[in-house]
Design a protein around this motif. Structure first.
Motif, PDB file in Angstrom:
ATOM      1  N   CYS A 283       0.847  -1.201   0.000  1.00 22.30           N
ATOM      2  CA  CYS A 283       0.000   0.000   0.000  1.00 22.30           C
ATOM      3  C   CYS A 283       0.880   1.248   0.000  1.00 22.30           C
ATOM      4  N   ALA A 284       0.564   2.174  -0.896  1.00 20.16           N
ATOM      5  CA  ALA A 284       1.341   3.417  -1.000  1.00 20.16           C
ATOM      6  C   ALA A 284       0.634   4.588  -0.322  1.00 20.16           C
ATOM      7  N   ALA A 285      -0.554   4.363   0.237  1.00 19.99           N
ATOM      8  CA  ALA A 285      -1.403   5.359   0.894  1.00 19.99           C
ATOM      9  C   ALA A 285      -2.260   6.086  -0.125  1.00 19.99           C
ATOM     10  N   PRO A 286      -3.511   6.398   0.242  1.00 18.90           N
ATOM     11  CA  PRO A 286      -4.383   7.134  -0.690  1.00 18.90           C
ATOM     12  C   PRO A 286      -3.773   8.434  -1.193  1.00 18.90           C
ATOM     13  N   ALA A 287      -2.925   9.067  -0.373  1.00 16.91           N
ATOM     14  CA  ALA A 287      -2.326  10.338  -0.787  1.00 16.91           C
ATOM     15  C   ALA A 287      -1.401  10.189  -1.989  1.00 16.91           C
ATOM     16  N   SER A 288      -0.993   8.968  -2.315  1.00 16.81           N
ATOM     17  CA  SER A 288      -0.139   8.756  -3.487  1.00 16.81           C
ATOM     18  C   SER A 288      -0.913   8.864  -4.792  1.00 16.81           C
ATOM     19  N   GLY A 289      -2.208   8.514  -4.747  1.00 12.11           N
ATOM     20  CA  GLY A 289      -3.007   8.486  -5.964  1.00 12.11           C
ATOM     21  C   GLY A 289      -2.648   7.359  -6.909  1.00 12.11           C
ATOM     22  N   PHE A 326       8.927   0.369  -8.985  1.00 13.33           N
ATOM     23  CA  PHE A 326       7.669   1.066  -9.238  1.00 13.33           C
ATOM     24  C   PHE A 326       6.974   1.402  -7.924  1.00 13.33           C
ATOM     25  N   VAL A 327       6.866   0.402  -7.044  1.00 17.00           N
ATOM     26  CA  VAL A 327       6.206   0.577  -5.749  1.00 17.00           C
ATOM     27  C   VAL A 327       6.982   1.551  -4.866  1.00 17.00           C
ATOM     28  N   ALA A 328       8.305   1.456  -4.858  1.00 17.25           N
ATOM     29  CA  ALA A 328       9.116   2.332  -4.021  1.00 17.25           C
ATOM     30  C   ALA A 328       8.875   3.806  -4.365  1.00 17.25           C
ATOM     31  N   GLU A 329       8.789   4.127  -5.649  1.00 17.55           N
ATOM     32  CA  GLU A 329       8.535   5.508  -6.051  1.00 17.55           C
ATOM     33  C   GLU A 329       7.145   5.956  -5.633  1.00 17.55           C
ATOM     34  N   HIS A 330       6.168   5.079  -5.765  1.00 21.52           N
ATOM     35  CA  HIS A 330       4.806   5.423  -5.362  1.00 21.52           C
ATOM     36  C   HIS A 330       4.714   5.655  -3.866  1.00 21.52           C
ATOM     37  N   GLN A 331       5.418   4.856  -3.083  1.00 25.19           N
ATOM     38  CA  GLN A 331       5.375   5.050  -1.637  1.00 25.19           C
ATOM     39  C   GLN A 331       6.027   6.369  -1.251  1.00 25.19           C
ATOM     40  N   HIS A 332       7.076   6.751  -1.942  1.00 24.50           N
ATOM     41  CA  HIS A 332       7.683   8.062  -1.704  1.00 24.50           C
ATOM     42  C   HIS A 332       6.672   9.167  -2.021  1.00 24.50           C
ATOM     43  N   MET A 333       5.934   9.003  -3.099  1.00 28.38           N
ATOM     44  CA  MET A 333       4.920   9.994  -3.467  1.00 28.38           C
ATOM     45  C   MET A 333       3.800  10.033  -2.430  1.00 28.38           C
ATOM     46  N   GLY A 334       3.455   8.886  -1.841  1.00 33.72           N
ATOM     47  CA  GLY A 334       2.425   8.856  -0.810  1.00 33.72           C
ATOM     48  C   GLY A 334       2.834   9.650   0.408  1.00 33.72           C
ATOM     49  N   CYS A 335       4.099   9.525   0.824  1.00 38.39           N
ATOM     50  CA  CYS A 335       4.590  10.307   1.966  1.00 38.39           C
ATOM     51  C   CYS A 335       4.597  11.796   1.644  1.00 38.39           C
ATOM     52  N   GLU A 336       5.088  12.139   0.460  1.00 31.82           N
ATOM     53  CA  GLU A 336       5.122  13.550   0.062  1.00 31.82           C
ATOM     54  C   GLU A 336       3.717  14.127  -0.061  1.00 31.82           C
ATOM     55  N   GLY A 337       2.792  13.322  -0.619  1.00 34.90           N
ATOM     56  CA  GLY A 337       1.428  13.806  -0.780  1.00 34.90           C
ATOM     57  C   GLY A 337       0.776  14.105   0.547  1.00 34.90           C
ATOM     58  N   ALA A 338       0.941  13.220   1.520  1.00 36.14           N
ATOM     59  CA  ALA A 338       0.349  13.436   2.835  1.00 36.14           C
ATOM     60  C   ALA A 338       0.919  14.695   3.479  1.00 36.14           C
ATOM     61  N   ASP A 339       2.222  14.880   3.362  1.00 38.55           N
ATOM     62  CA  ASP A 339       2.866  16.022   4.005  1.00 38.55           C
ATOM     63  C   ASP A 339       2.600  17.320   3.257  1.00 38.55           C
ATOM     64  N   LEU A 343      -0.741  17.811   5.663  1.00 44.35           N
ATOM     65  CA  LEU A 343      -0.136  18.009   6.974  1.00 44.35           C
ATOM     66  C   LEU A 343       0.762  19.233   7.016  1.00 44.35           C
ATOM     67  N   GLY A 344       1.350  19.599   5.909  1.00 37.89           N
ATOM     68  CA  GLY A 344       2.255  20.744   5.874  1.00 37.89           C
ATOM     69  C   GLY A 344       1.615  21.945   5.211  1.00 37.89           C
ATOM     70  N   THR A 345       2.454  22.874   4.799  1.00 37.59           N
ATOM     71  CA  THR A 345       1.993  24.081   4.113  1.00 37.59           C
ATOM     72  C   THR A 345       2.409  23.995   2.656  1.00 37.59           C
ATOM     73  N   PRO A 346       1.456  23.983   1.728  1.00 35.31           N
ATOM     74  CA  PRO A 346       1.822  23.852   0.320  1.00 35.31           C
ATOM     75  C   PRO A 346       2.587  25.069  -0.178  1.00 35.31           C
ATOM     76  N   SER A 347       3.568  24.828  -1.005  1.00 33.13           N
ATOM     77  CA  SER A 347       4.321  25.906  -1.647  1.00 33.13           C
ATOM     78  C   SER A 347       4.215  25.733  -3.150  1.00 33.13           C
ATOM     79  N   GLN A 348       4.392  26.810  -3.874  1.00 37.38           N
ATOM     80  CA  GLN A 348       4.314  26.707  -5.322  1.00 37.38           C
ATOM     81  C   GLN A 348       5.438  25.825  -5.851  1.00 37.38           C
ATOM     82  N   GLU A 349       6.609  25.891  -5.195  1.00 34.51           N
ATOM     83  CA  GLU A 349       7.720  25.029  -5.601  1.00 34.51           C
ATOM     84  C   GLU A 349       7.347  23.564  -5.442  1.00 34.51           C
ATOM     85  N   GLY A 350       6.683  23.241  -4.321  1.00 33.44           N
ATOM     86  CA  GLY A 350       6.273  21.857  -4.097  1.00 33.44           C
ATOM     87  C   GLY A 350       5.220  21.410  -5.090  1.00 33.44           C
TER      88      GLY A 350
END
Length: 372
Positions: A283-289, A326-339, A343-350
């Motif tokens: 599971c990569a988390a729903p935030a990964s899409g 493939f899965v490893a990249e998606h899981q990284h995206m899931g963590c970034e998506g959640a944050d 959970l964090g403050t979105p920036s235009q750079e992000g």
């Protein structure tokens, strides 16, 4: 081979399709009494669309595309581009699962309202007992039963060993279509919380998504009333017409989906004659899409490797080798998506970085069953 597939979400019926295609005899067991309704939208990308095309289901899936537009941020941040919020094709999860079920139900045995109680592996088979049905033996067992996989617990160990909570919960439910047409997709954010309306471009359908930051919670996963009370308590006192309206609609919703954003991290996805697929194994988390895309691609590869011959252990290892990066990249995206978005403050750079992100491709082989 007789193969037991545990779970009738997206991954399970997709695997059953390809197993049957290659001449196996799959049986799908699902603890719910029928195909589940509700859940969020599945954003399908790249090779996942190729898999649907090879199943002759792409045209039907495209007819169900939500056709999402950009999402306005109610707190003044730049709009979220549709490239972040949606896949190349965005389809409701229950619509996708329904397509897969209809494509398999005539040739695949489905057992609803039951689940695996015990697994006993021997050198030649897996002996399975069920909560309700009679014991049976299978050559292989595939766990496609999601984040809280009982198959994983029985074959690999306790849930806590493999599931990493990302500090976020999500509730999704259907809305009257006109709410999605009132200005398009909208997101309201405050620290640690977000409320969103996702509507189709034609205003025909809409879904709400309520996200809040929290450590792990203890609750009954089958009690929708308790889920609604948890969400209502977390959003109590939040200002804004959008949040108040969504909470009002939530109480009458019959399709509420409530789940933690969490990831499954395992050193190996198979043990003997038992293998894991989709959220049960990675599971990569729903935030990964990316969950539905992973499920479709993984099902195609797993069934294909089994059909190619060489034994189940070799097939399981080849399937895992094909999917790991493939899965490893998606899981990284899931963590970034959640944050980044909840959970964090979105920036235009992000936002720009995430929009540009494109995970590497999985090479889809043309699997040809081995000669007898």
């Amino acid at each position: 081979m007789d193969v037991l597939v545990c779970g009738a979400g997206v991954a399970g019926p997709a695997l059953a399709y390809w197993l049957r295609h290659h001449g196996f005899t799959p049986t799908v067991v699902e603890r719910a009494p029928r195909m589940r309704a509700g859940g969020g939208a599945a954003g399908l990308r790249g090779e996942a669309l190729d898999v649907l095309d090879r199943m002759a289901l792409l045209e039907q899936a495209e007819a169900l595309d939500l056709r999402l537009g950009d999402t306005a941020m109610a707190d003044g941040y730049a709009a979220l581009p549709v490239a972040i919020c949606a896949g190349d094709l965005e389809i409701l999860r229950d619509d996708l699962a329904g397509l897969l079920y209809q494509a398999t139900r005539q040739e695949v045995e489905y057992v609803f309202g039951d689940s695996v109680a015990t697994l006993e592996q021997t050198a030649d088979d897996v002996r399975v007992t069920f909560d309700r049905g009679r014991p049976r033996r299978f050559d292989l067992v595939a766990g496609a039963d999601g984040l809280h996989s009982r198959t994983r617990s029985l074959a690999f160990g306790p849930h806590e060993r493999f599931v990493r909570h990302l500090g976020l919960y999500t509730a999704v439910f259907g809305l009257p279509g006109h709410l999605g047409a009132e200005g398009g997709n909208r997101v309201h954010r405050v620290p640690g919380k977000a409320a969103a309306v996702l509507g189709t471009r034609d205003g025909a359908r809409a879904r709400a998504a309520l996200h809040f930051a929290s450590g792990p919670l203890i609750y009954d996963r089958d009690d929708a009333g308790e889920h609604k009370r948890i969400v209502a308590e977390r959003f109590a006192g939040e200002g804004g017409r959008l949040v108040r309206r969504l909470l009002e609609e939530m109480w009458g919703a019959e399709d509420l989906f409530f789940e933690a954003n969490a990831q499954v991290e395992m050193d190996r996805w198979f043990s003997g004659r038992v293998v894991l697929l989709g959220d049960a194994g990675y599971c990569a988390a729903p935030a990964s899409g990316r969950g539905a895309s992973q499920a479709l691609i993984g099902a195609y590869i797993l069934a294909g490797e089994l059909a190619a011959g060489g034994g189940h252990a070799e097939a399981f290892a080849a399937y895992e080798w094909e999917m790991r990066g493939f899965v490893a990249e998606h899981q990284h995206m899931g963590c970034e998506g959640a944050d980044q978005f909840f959970l964090g403050t979105p920036s235009q750079e992000g936002l720009d970085r995430t929009t540009a992100a494109r995970p590497h491709l999985v090479r889809l082989k043309d699997y040809v069953p081995a000669s007898p």
